[in-house]
Scaffold this motif. Sequence first.
Motif, PDB file in Angstrom:
ATOM      1  N   GLN A   1       0.824  -1.214   0.000  1.00  0.00           N
ATOM      2  CA  GLN A   1       0.000   0.000   0.000  1.00  0.00           C
ATOM      3  C   GLN A   1       0.856   1.261   0.000  1.00  0.00           C
ATOM      4  O   GLN A   1       0.485   2.273  -0.595  1.00  0.00           O
ATOM      5  N   ASN A   2       1.985   1.205   0.677  1.00  0.00           N
ATOM      6  CA  ASN A   2       2.834   2.385   0.788  1.00  0.00           C
ATOM      7  C   ASN A   2       3.864   2.509  -0.331  1.00  0.00           C
ATOM      8  O   ASN A   2       4.671   3.442  -0.333  1.00  0.00           O
ATOM      9  N   SER A   3       3.834   1.573  -1.276  1.00  0.00           N
ATOM     10  CA  SER A   3       4.862   1.584  -2.328  1.00  0.00           C
ATOM     11  C   SER A   3       4.566   2.569  -3.451  1.00  0.00           C
ATOM     12  O   SER A   3       5.362   2.731  -4.361  1.00  0.00           O
ATOM     13  N   PHE A   4       3.398   3.220  -3.390  1.00  0.00           N
ATOM     14  CA  PHE A   4       3.069   4.202  -4.421  1.00  0.00           C
ATOM     15  C   PHE A   4       2.122   5.245  -3.831  1.00  0.00           C
ATOM     16  O   PHE A   4       1.615   5.098  -2.721  1.00  0.00           O
ATOM     17  N   SER A   5       1.895   6.290  -4.587  1.00  0.00           N
ATOM     18  CA  SER A   5       0.977   7.352  -4.167  1.00  0.00           C
ATOM     19  C   SER A   5       0.276   7.885  -5.407  1.00  0.00           C
ATOM     20  O   SER A   5       0.380   7.297  -6.492  1.00  0.00           O
ATOM     21  N   SER A   6      -0.417   9.007  -5.260  1.00  0.00           N
ATOM     22  CA  SER A   6      -1.096   9.600  -6.414  1.00  0.00           C
ATOM     23  C   SER A   6      -0.110  10.171  -7.409  1.00  0.00           C
ATOM     24  O   SER A   6      -0.472  10.492  -8.542  1.00  0.00           O
ATOM     25  N   THR A   7       1.142  10.306  -7.007  1.00  0.00           N
ATOM     26  CA  THR A   7       2.167  10.839  -7.923  1.00  0.00           C
ATOM     27  C   THR A   7       3.231   9.809  -8.291  1.00  0.00           C
ATOM     28  O   THR A   7       3.901   9.957  -9.303  1.00  0.00           O
TER      29      THR A   7
ATOM     30  N   ALA B   1      -5.939   1.279   0.333  1.00  0.00           N
ATOM     31  CA  ALA B   1      -5.218   1.637  -0.889  1.00  0.00           C
ATOM     32  C   ALA B   1      -6.113   2.306  -1.925  1.00  0.00           C
ATOM     33  O   ALA B   1      -5.616   2.843  -2.913  1.00  0.00           O
TER      34      ALA B   1
ATOM     35  N   ARG C   1      -5.411   5.850  -3.161  1.00  0.00           N
ATOM     36  CA  ARG C   1      -4.185   5.930  -3.963  1.00  0.00           C
ATOM     37  C   ARG C   1      -4.368   5.289  -5.333  1.00  0.00           C
ATOM     38  O   ARG C   1      -3.722   5.674  -6.305  1.00  0.00           O
TER      39      ARG C   1
ATOM     40  N   TRP D   1      -5.174   6.578 -10.593  1.00  0.00           N
ATOM     41  CA  TRP D   1      -4.495   5.890 -11.695  1.00  0.00           C
ATOM     42  C   TRP D   1      -5.466   5.280 -12.699  1.00  0.00           C
ATOM     43  O   TRP D   1      -5.041   4.683 -13.683  1.00  0.00           O
TER      44      TRP D   1
END
Length: 469
Positions: free
Chosen positions: A193-199, A220, A223, A227
């Motif tokens: 879950q923390n491996s990506f964000s909205s950017t 998640a 986030r 995408w």
Amino acid sequence: MIRTFLWVLVATVVVSTVGLIVGGRQYGTAYPGDSFDIWVKRAGANAEIESAAVREGPTLIPELMKLLDWQPTRSELGSQKVYSWLPESWRPEFRLLNVATPEDLRPRLLRVLGEYGPEAASALPTVLTWAGSQDDSAREALVAALRIAPYSPEVSALVVAGVADERPAVRDATAQALWVTDSPVEEALVLLQNSFSSTVRPSPAVVRALGVYGPAASRAVPRLVPWLKDPELQPEVLETLRRIGPASAVGLPEVRKGLGPESPVLAETLMVLGAMGPAAAAALPEVRGYTDHSAPLVRVLAAAVRARLGDDLPGAVERMAQEVRFQIPDRSRRYTADAPGLREVPLSPAEAAAWLLGTLGKKAQAAVPDLQTAANSDDPRLSILAAWALWRITGESEFVVPAVRRGLRFTADPVVPMMALGAAAELGTLAQLLSEELVTVRGVSLPVRRRALELEQQLALDPAATLPR
């Protein structure tokens, strides 16, 4: 050149002599039931290892483990060298010289060990060793470990380390292994879950892996939703939102954008709306517009959404029943059932309609006559799915048990026994009527064998249990 020719000539004489001594013994693609390791080495890439494992059962596991650590002897290396020197026209006559390489065999051996599942527990330490290697065997080894012992601390630690790895290739391979095996290793969820964000763009593998966790991955969703604007990630994001379920409703405004008539993800969007439940009611005006769509699968999915939301339930059930009745093909779009063993199996519109009617339970009572007819049809996949739906709707076994029994005995298509096992898992004590078939179905394929053994264990642990519908 002359020296090479002499070596070839000597090798030819030796091989011919050995051939005479052993009576012209051949190493074909099918296992002859003698020396497994010699057969695998000689048959090489053509060896039907999976078929041998199905036929011989777990007795081959020690042999597979031994072959994982095999390194060619000097004579085997020499044999490979001589074979490479032979003219192409000579090679069929001297294929005994064509010894396989460990690098070619190892991924297949690991794959087969994994397909045995818990039966290969004795192989786990060896498999874990290869999961930590730096070659192409590592991914197959991780998949095998997850299938053999998904809840073991050693496997969990390996998954967590892979997800936390700084190398994108390792992270993606680990995420892909979670998705392929459908194994939600709890300790890895927060890292995913923390491996990506909205950017920070997630990889498709990470998005798919989050779907394995279902509703547990709801954090998640905020986030993931941004995408949906990425055309390459859109299908994976929608599939994951579908598996997350009602919690994905926070993304409804963005999801609704996929409902346009020219949308390449129209079917996927309808699936997500169905999974959202009542929270998707705001999208009903657009969904109603697809009630009479030219594509059968779109009609089925639109009706399923309306039925789920209670929007003209009788009409929606009748629409789906019609698709079961008329069985109009549609290869333009893809629907898969969110169930173990079926998530990669594309269903026809009629099969999808039968499955979705079953998810409505007693609300789909009006479709029972059409489902009963389909349960007795000559289409084995539709027969199983219709019987499964009948069980969920009526709880009566009259049509279900015979259809499941036929499905377990149908070996021409491995998907059919897998569907039948899924239905049998919901029969509770009635599944004991299928004890003979649960034994014989093990010979269909290793995935089917693994699923059958899981069901047998479930019945043994709790013989009175009936899974929730």
